[in-house]
Design a protein around this motif. Structure first.
Motif, PDB file in Angstrom:
ATOM      1  N   GLY A  20      -6.346   8.441   3.888  1.00  0.00           N
ATOM      2  CA  GLY A  20      -5.850   7.780   4.998  1.00  0.00           C
ATOM      3  C   GLY A  20      -4.711   6.606   4.804  1.00  0.00           C
ATOM      4  N   HIS A  21      -5.461   5.642   3.817  1.00  0.00           N
ATOM      5  CA  HIS A  21      -4.293   4.654   3.633  1.00  0.00           C
ATOM      6  C   HIS A  21      -3.350   5.128   2.489  1.00  0.00           C
ATOM      7  CE1 HIS A  21      -7.830   3.770   0.823  1.00  0.00           C
ATOM      8  NE2 HIS A  21      -7.084   4.056  -0.025  1.00  0.00           N
ATOM      9  N   SER A  22      -3.561   6.131   1.620  1.00  0.00           N
ATOM     10  CA  SER A  22      -2.883   6.898   1.004  1.00  0.00           C
ATOM     11  C   SER A  22      -1.535   7.447   1.580  1.00  0.00           C
ATOM     12  CB  SER A  22      -3.502   7.665   0.026  1.00  0.00           C
ATOM     13  OG  SER A  22      -4.469   7.214  -1.010  1.00  0.00           O
ATOM     14  N   ALA A  53      -0.702   6.603   4.476  1.00  0.00           N
ATOM     15  CA  ALA A  53       0.194   5.594   5.347  1.00  0.00           C
ATOM     16  C   ALA A  53       0.928   4.958   4.010  1.00  0.00           C
ATOM     17  CB  ALA A  53      -0.748   4.640   5.730  1.00  0.00           C
ATOM     18  N   TRP A  54       0.655   4.834   2.987  1.00  0.00           N
ATOM     19  CA  TRP A  54       1.498   4.057   1.846  1.00  0.00           C
ATOM     20  C   TRP A  54       2.774   4.949   1.572  1.00  0.00           C
ATOM     21  CZ3 TRP A  54       3.372   4.944  -3.015  1.00  0.00           C
ATOM     22  CH2 TRP A  54       3.738   3.935  -3.755  1.00  0.00           C
ATOM     23  N   THR A  60       5.227   5.115   3.996  1.00  0.00           N
ATOM     24  CA  THR A  60       6.133   3.572   4.178  1.00  0.00           C
ATOM     25  C   THR A  60       7.216   3.625   3.245  1.00  0.00           C
ATOM     26  OG1 THR A  60       4.107   2.365   4.492  1.00  0.00           O
ATOM     27  CG2 THR A  60       5.843   1.158   3.766  1.00  0.00           C
ATOM     28  N   ARG A  94       6.565  -0.899   0.535  1.00  0.00           N
ATOM     29  CA  ARG A  94       5.408  -0.501   0.156  1.00  0.00           C
ATOM     30  C   ARG A  94       4.723  -2.047  -0.648  1.00  0.00           C
ATOM     31  NH1 ARG A  94       6.853   5.244  -2.769  1.00  0.00           N
ATOM     32  NH2 ARG A  94       6.790   6.532  -0.522  1.00  0.00           N
ATOM     33  N   CYS A 128      -1.089   3.216  -4.609  1.00  0.00           N
ATOM     34  CA  CYS A 128      -1.259   3.292  -3.414  1.00  0.00           C
ATOM     35  C   CYS A 128      -2.782   2.691  -2.872  1.00  0.00           C
ATOM     36  CB  CYS A 128      -1.366   4.746  -2.752  1.00  0.00           C
ATOM     37  SG  CYS A 128      -2.371   5.872  -3.752  1.00  0.00           S
ATOM     38  N   GLU A 129      -3.462   2.261  -3.434  1.00  0.00           N
ATOM     39  CA  GLU A 129      -4.818   1.636  -3.334  1.00  0.00           C
ATOM     40  C   GLU A 129      -4.692   0.220  -3.111  1.00  0.00           C
ATOM     41  OE1 GLU A 129      -8.060   2.986  -3.132  1.00  0.00           O
ATOM     42  OE2 GLU A 129      -7.127   4.932  -2.887  1.00  0.00           O
ATOM     43  N   PRO A 130      -5.465  -0.269  -1.777  1.00  0.00           N
ATOM     44  CA  PRO A 130      -5.503  -1.811  -1.720  1.00  0.00           C
ATOM     45  C   PRO A 130      -6.118  -2.543  -2.992  1.00  0.00           C
ATOM     46  CG  PRO A 130      -6.742  -0.575   0.024  1.00  0.00           C
ATOM     47  CD  PRO A 130      -6.131   0.469  -0.759  1.00  0.00           C
TER      48      PRO A 130
END
Length: 306
Positions: free
Chosen positions: A21-23, A25-26, A29, A34, A197-199
């Motif tokens: 999911g967040h990958s 989204a990244w 962007t 980013r 891409c990881e928070p």
């Protein structure tokens, strides 16, 4: 595994669905907007032993190894529910120059790790501290050629708790117990950094160590919901059928361990360690992690990724 004749300087490994999911989204962007988190230095340890006779009979296999793995708790912010090796982030006090030390010097470790001497000291200390905190295995002894035989009693559990709540450092524990850190029991095997891409990101060195005789790995940590000694091939099979989730570095390390026949020779064998920094890519309708590694899973120097 990739065919040994494949000339590509990378492998595309499946991205676990829990981080897609967040990958996505990244990747969606605009590049200039980013956000890229700074990776935290960390260390992990692959605890190894020869495969048990029962396992060899069941698998009809030749000599091999078992590795101690944890399934991370579903509540963890990083890699929830995934199989991993014991490890974690560096603590500031891991750089303490008073840590009782035996084996290769911090300077020698700096050469192997490609770092300064202070960073090398804290990475090696962090590796030993984390494996003691998470599974009760202590890579230390009363002298440079000894290993403490039993660390399972109540007083040792208190020592682990004091490390976890930061009321003592690893160096203080060793000094008070009259022990020295046996850095010669560890072998450097890889260097991976969490994708951009990881928070939450980690700059991780992977060490390997033979399980000390007389000790027992227990996996008694709040960070894991399950622990076990497992054959690398078994964990990889569980990944293929969807029973376990692995991040790319764990998968690659297990693939290497699956091929080990002589544990002592493998631990003693030299390995050229190059940083592996995966990058998210999309093709065939899904996300992948593009990893600059060769067919044997070793980092490729100066590889172009993506």
């Amino acid at each position: 595994m990739r065919d040994v004749e494949d000339p590509r300087p990378y492998r595309d490994l499946p991205m676990p669905e829990v981080v897609e999911g967040h990958s996505r989204a990244w990747l969606a962007t605009e590049p200039a907007r980013r956000q890229v988190a700074r990776p935290r230095p960390s260390a992990t340890v692959m605890l190894l032993r020869e495969a048990s006779a029962m396992l060899l009979r069941e698998a009809s296999a030749g000599p091999g190894v078992e590795v101690f793995v944890l399934r991370r708790a579903a509540t963890m912010a990083f890699a929830p529910g995934m199989v991993a090796f014991p490890g974690g982030g560096v603590d500031p006090r891991d750089a303490d120059q008073d840590v009782p030390w035996a084996g290769p010097s911090p300077l020698r470790w700096a050469e192997l790790l490609g770092t300064g001497e202070d960073v090398a000291r804290e990475l090696v200390t962090a590796a030993a501290r984390e494996v003691f905190e998470e599974c009760g295995v202590l890579l230390a002894g009363p002298g440079p050629h000894e290993v403490v035989a039993d660390v399972a009693g109540p007083s040792w559990r208190q020592e682990r708790q004091a490390l976890l709540d930061r009321t003592q450092s690893f160096g203080e524990l060793l000094a008070r117990r009259g022990l020295v850190l046996r850095t010669d029991l560890m072998a450097l095997r890889a260097h991976w950094t969490t994708p951009v891409c990881e928070p939450r990101r980690y700059d991780t060195r992977f060490f390997a160590a033979r399980m000390p005789r007389g000790q027992r790995a227990d996996g008694e940590t709040t960070e894991a919901e399950r622990s076990s000694w497992s054959a690398p091939a078994e964990v990889l099979q569980h990944q293929q059928v969807g029973r376990e989730i692995l991040l790319p570095p764990t998968q690659v390390m297990l693939e290497q361990l699956r091929e080990v026949q002589d544990l002592d020779a493998w631990l003693a064998g030299p390995v050229a360690v190059h940083p592996v920094r995966p990058w998210p890519v999309e093709h065939d309708g899904r996300l992948w992690m593009r990893c600059p590694v060769d067919a044997a899973g070793h980092g490729v120097p100066a590889a172009v990724v993506p």
